[in-house]
Design a protein around this motif. Structure first.
Motif, mmCIF file in Angstrom:
data_model
loop_
_atom_site.group_PDB
_atom_site.id
_atom_site.type_symbol
_atom_site.label_atom_id
_atom_site.label_comp_id
_atom_site.label_asym_id
_atom_site.label_seq_id
_atom_site.Cartn_x
_atom_site.Cartn_y
_atom_site.Cartn_z
ATOM 1 N N GLU A 59 -4.174 49.946 38.047
ATOM 2 C CA GLU A 59 -5.355 49.136 38.339
ATOM 3 C C GLU A 59 -5.742 49.266 39.815
ATOM 4 O OE1 GLU A 59 -4.675 45.139 37.115
ATOM 5 O OE2 GLU A 59 -4.344 45.660 35.013
ATOM 6 N N ASP A 60 -4.738 49.225 40.678
ATOM 7 C CA ASP A 60 -5.018 49.411 42.108
ATOM 8 C C ASP A 60 -5.519 50.816 42.403
ATOM 9 O OD1 ASP A 60 -4.422 46.850 42.866
ATOM 10 O OD2 ASP A 60 -2.397 47.293 43.591
ATOM 11 N N ILE A 61 -4.902 51.801 41.771
ATOM 12 C CA ILE A 61 -5.311 53.190 42.003
ATOM 13 C C ILE A 61 -6.740 53.418 41.537
ATOM 14 C CG2 ILE A 61 -4.866 55.581 41.325
ATOM 15 C CD1 ILE A 61 -1.862 54.813 41.258
ATOM 16 N N GLN A 62 -7.113 52.797 40.430
ATOM 17 C CA GLN A 62 -8.480 52.923 39.944
ATOM 18 C C GLN A 62 -9.466 52.297 40.930
ATOM 19 O OE1 GLN A 62 -9.291 54.759 37.512
ATOM 20 N NE2 GLN A 62 -11.456 54.297 37.328
ATOM 21 N N TRP A 63 -9.083 51.167 41.498
ATOM 22 C CA TRP A 63 -9.948 50.546 42.519
ATOM 23 C C TRP A 63 -10.092 51.486 43.720
ATOM 24 C CZ3 TRP A 63 -9.130 49.359 47.639
ATOM 25 C CH2 TRP A 63 -10.169 48.662 48.261
ATOM 26 N N ILE A 64 -8.984 52.076 44.170
ATOM 27 C CA ILE A 64 -9.025 52.996 45.308
ATOM 28 C C ILE A 64 -9.943 54.175 45.009
ATOM 29 C CG2 ILE A 64 -7.631 54.673 46.610
ATOM 30 C CD1 ILE A 64 -5.273 52.635 46.239
ATOM 31 N N ARG A 65 -9.854 54.686 43.806
ATOM 32 C CA ARG A 65 -10.659 55.849 43.427
ATOM 33 C C ARG A 65 -12.151 55.534 43.454
ATOM 34 N NH1 ARG A 65 -10.189 59.190 37.680
ATOM 35 N NH2 ARG A 65 -11.558 60.924 38.286
ATOM 36 N N GLN A 66 -12.510 54.323 43.084
ATOM 37 C CA GLN A 66 -13.925 53.984 42.933
ATOM 38 C C GLN A 66 -14.542 53.327 44.170
ATOM 39 O OE1 GLN A 66 -14.037 51.516 39.402
ATOM 40 N NE2 GLN A 66 -13.908 53.280 38.031
ATOM 41 N N TYR A 67 -13.701 52.785 45.059
ATOM 42 C CA TYR A 67 -14.243 52.005 46.176
ATOM 43 C C TYR A 67 -15.012 52.883 47.163
ATOM 44 C CZ TYR A 67 -14.663 48.701 50.000
ATOM 45 O OH TYR A 67 -15.165 47.878 50.981
ATOM 46 N N GLN A 68 -16.139 52.391 47.622
ATOM 47 C CA GLN A 68 -16.946 53.086 48.617
ATOM 48 C C GLN A 68 -17.069 52.214 49.859
ATOM 49 O OE1 GLN A 68 -18.271 56.238 48.126
ATOM 50 N NE2 GLN A 68 -17.183 56.252 46.174
ATOM 51 N N PHE A 69 -16.631 52.721 50.996
ATOM 52 C CA PHE A 69 -16.786 51.985 52.248
ATOM 53 C C PHE A 69 -18.255 52.002 52.672
ATOM 54 C CE2 PHE A 69 -12.330 52.982 52.171
ATOM 55 C CZ PHE A 69 -11.728 51.879 52.765
ATOM 56 N N LEU A 113 -19.101 62.005 60.738
ATOM 57 C CA LEU A 113 -17.910 62.203 59.927
ATOM 58 C C LEU A 113 -18.089 61.811 58.467
ATOM 59 C CD1 LEU A 113 -15.280 60.803 62.452
ATOM 60 C CD2 LEU A 113 -15.674 63.209 61.904
ATOM 61 N N GLY A 114 -19.243 61.253 58.141
ATOM 62 C CA GLY A 114 -19.458 60.841 56.765
ATOM 63 C C GLY A 114 -18.673 59.585 56.431
ATOM 64 N N PRO A 115 -18.385 59.356 55.145
ATOM 65 C CA PRO A 115 -17.689 58.125 54.739
ATOM 66 C C PRO A 115 -16.188 58.212 54.974
ATOM 67 C CG PRO A 115 -18.142 59.483 52.829
ATOM 68 C CD PRO A 115 -18.795 60.176 53.988
ATOM 69 N N VAL A 116 -15.556 57.043 54.965
ATOM 70 C CA VAL A 116 -14.094 56.989 54.937
ATOM 71 C C VAL A 116 -13.627 57.564 53.602
ATOM 72 C CG1 VAL A 116 -12.087 55.452 54.892
ATOM 73 C CG2 VAL A 116 -13.987 54.987 56.455
ATOM 74 N N LYS A 117 -12.601 58.418 53.652
ATOM 75 C CA LYS A 117 -12.084 59.035 52.427
ATOM 76 C C LYS A 117 -10.684 58.502 52.137
ATOM 77 C CE LYS A 117 -14.785 63.288 52.919
ATOM 78 N NZ LYS A 117 -14.752 64.763 53.025
ATOM 79 N N MET A 118 -10.514 57.977 50.925
ATOM 80 C CA MET A 118 -9.258 57.350 50.528
ATOM 81 C C MET A 118 -8.752 58.031 49.263
ATOM 82 S SD MET A 118 -8.576 53.240 50.385
ATOM 83 C CE MET A 118 -10.006 52.922 49.346
ATOM 84 N N THR A 119 -7.525 58.570 49.315
ATOM 85 C CA THR A 119 -6.992 59.360 48.212
ATOM 86 C C THR A 119 -5.538 58.982 47.950
ATOM 87 O OG1 THR A 119 -8.361 61.217 48.953
ATOM 88 C CG2 THR A 119 -6.663 61.702 47.332
ATOM 89 N N VAL A 120 -5.204 58.728 46.682
ATOM 90 C CA VAL A 120 -3.805 58.548 46.299
ATOM 91 C C VAL A 120 -3.200 59.935 46.095
ATOM 92 C CG1 VAL A 120 -2.218 57.637 44.562
ATOM 93 C CG2 VAL A 120 -4.225 56.304 45.249
ATOM 94 N N ASP A 155 -3.608 58.272 51.255
ATOM 95 C CA ASP A 155 -4.040 59.027 52.444
ATOM 96 C C ASP A 155 -5.475 58.601 52.758
ATOM 97 O OD1 ASP A 155 -5.651 61.362 53.607
ATOM 98 O OD2 ASP A 155 -3.615 62.118 53.852
ATOM 99 N N ILE A 156 -5.688 58.018 53.934
ATOM 100 C CA ILE A 156 -7.008 57.505 54.297
ATOM 101 C C ILE A 156 -7.486 58.207 55.560
ATOM 102 C CG2 ILE A 156 -8.407 55.446 54.745
ATOM 103 C CD1 ILE A 156 -6.196 53.771 53.510
ATOM 104 N N ARG A 157 -8.616 58.888 55.448
ATOM 105 C CA ARG A 157 -9.231 59.565 56.583
ATOM 106 C C ARG A 157 -10.379 58.689 57.067
ATOM 107 N NH1 ARG A 157 -5.928 64.146 57.684
ATOM 108 N NH2 ARG A 157 -4.593 64.191 55.825
ATOM 109 N N VAL A 158 -10.208 58.133 58.258
ATOM 110 C CA VAL A 158 -11.055 57.047 58.744
ATOM 111 C C VAL A 158 -12.110 57.572 59.709
ATOM 112 C CG1 VAL A 158 -11.035 54.776 59.842
ATOM 113 C CG2 VAL A 158 -9.055 55.519 58.506
ATOM 114 N N ASN A 159 -13.356 57.182 59.502
ATOM 115 C CA ASN A 159 -14.396 57.568 60.460
ATOM 116 C C ASN A 159 -14.378 56.628 61.662
ATOM 117 O OD1 ASN A 159 -15.980 55.230 59.877
ATOM 118 N ND2 ASN A 159 -17.147 56.311 58.303
ATOM 119 N N GLU A 160 -15.199 56.947 62.656
ATOM 120 C CA GLU A 160 -15.147 56.216 63.929
ATOM 121 C C GLU A 160 -15.785 54.836 63.862
ATOM 122 O OE1 GLU A 160 -19.230 58.138 64.252
ATOM 123 O OE2 GLU A 160 -17.373 58.352 63.124
ATOM 124 N N LEU A 161 -16.341 54.467 62.706
ATOM 125 C CA LEU A 161 -17.014 53.176 62.573
ATOM 126 C C LEU A 161 -16.077 52.066 62.110
ATOM 127 C CD1 LEU A 161 -20.326 54.400 60.896
ATOM 128 C CD2 LEU A 161 -19.812 54.116 63.330
#
Length: 355
Positions: free
Chosen positions: A202-212, A219-226, A248-254
């Motif tokens: 359930e948490d992984i599904q939320w991570i997959r679908q969530y949009q920052f 840099l575009g959006p924050v990218k979050m990947t299990v 693994d979360i790749r964070v933009n400067e915002l």
């Protein structure tokens, strides 16, 4: 002021020497010695802390702000695909081959050349600190992090990395999260227990679908990947009591890391903790004088997907240098000779606009 051709020839000799000396992260003492010797021969007073070498301009004035010129002299280990000796600098046609030639030897020697050019000049608007640092490839504690408290506090920095001389004004941060979901073990046939795997999904599904919400221009959006998942159970007939996964979360400067962690806390049922919060996302404003200086020279701004010592600097920093990031860590690494000369000329012209 030194002639460009002289600076280039000296930089090329130094780069040959650095390539010939193994300098894996945490094993850079001999390249530090070489840089120290090179600057000392120029009658430039040299400071050393661990394997970090630094110097200041001749007419340093503590009443003026300071500009940091930084690049690194450590390398990764050569990969198995090398067909040439990684420690034997070799010029073929217009290329210099060797480990560290591109990442970040060309930037380092070009910054050193620019520093030598401005070293004896008086009435500069900024002091200049040159720092050739260690452990960049592992974001180690004995590199730029150890040096920053010892040098005059910079107003801003130029970080030498291969960017094709374009302006990396933003850089992704890296946040690695270890997550753990707790359930209750039970027999699968009797529908006992509380399946930790299902709760984790359930948490992984939320991570997959969530949009920052905040999307960076650079840099575009924050990218979050299990990227990894396992449970405590290998038996087919037992409901797992725990499930672990890595994000693994790749964070933009915002976004700050605290903001990211707060969003996760509000939405995940799993317990989690960051492995490290050191490699933060960074950005320098487009209207910063050093960025505008680069734009005036016809260079373009972009967001870099790779991390450098810029991430560890608590002050604005522009990442720019000769060479191509795509060649970094590749077999038979090389840099074009004209990239080195162009790098020296670029740094001198860039600095001229602010100094």
């Amino acid at each position: 002021m030194a002639d460009i051709e002289v600076l280039y020839n000296e930089a090329l000799i130094l780069l040959h020497e650095l390539i010939s000396i193994p300098s894996y992260s945490r094993e850079e003492s001999n390249t530090a010695n070489a840089i120290e010797k090179f600057l000392s021969k120029k009658t430039i007073p040299v400071n050393r802390h661990l394997n970090n070498i630094w110097a200041v301009n001749q007419y340093f004035d503590p009443q003026k702000p300071t500009l940091l010129l930084n690049s690194h002299h450590d390398t990764v280990k050569p990969n198995a695909g090398y067909t040439k000796d990684p420690f034997a600098p070799l010029i073929e046609t217009d290329k210099l081959f060797g480990l560290g030639s591109n990442d970040a030897g060309a930037s380092l020697v070009s910054l050193i050349a620019a520093f030598i050019h401005y070293y004896p000049q008086q009435h500069l608007n900024y002091n200049i600190v040159l720092a050739a640092t260690a452990e960049e490839e592992i974001s180690g504690l004995n590199g730029i992090v150890a040096l920053i408290p010892l040098i005059p506090t910079p107003a801003f920095a130029i970080v030498g990395e291969p960017t094709l001389l374009n302006l990396a004004i933003a850089e992704r941060g890296l946040l690695v999260i270890d997550a753990n979901t707790k359930g209750i073990a039970g027999h699968a046939a009797r529908e006992e227990g509380d399946n930790a795997l299902y709760k984790a999904i359930e948490d992984i599904q939320w991570i997959r679908q969530y949009q920052f919400d905040k999307i960076s221009e650079w840099l575009g959006p924050v990218k979050m990947t299990v990227t990894s998942f396992h449970t405590d159970n290998k038996q087919h007939n037992v409901v797992p009591a725990t499930a672990d996964f890595i994000i693994d979360i790749r964070v933009n400067e915002l976004y700050s890391f605290d903001e990211i962690l707060s969003i996760l806390s509000a939405n995940l049922r799993s317990e989690f903790a960051p492995r490290s919060t050191r490699l933060k996302s960074t950005g320098i404003p487009v209207d910063h004088p050093i960025v505008q200086a680069g734009i005036n020279l016809g260079k373009t701004c972009y967001g870099s997907p790779t991390t450098s010592d810029k991430a560890l600097m608590p002050f604005p920093a522009l990442k720019v240098g000769p060479g191509d990031s795509a060649r970094s860590h590749t077999a038979d690494e090389f840099v074009y000779l004209n990239e080195i000369k162009n790098g020296i000329e670029f740094y001198i012209k860039l600095l001229k606009q602010v100094l």
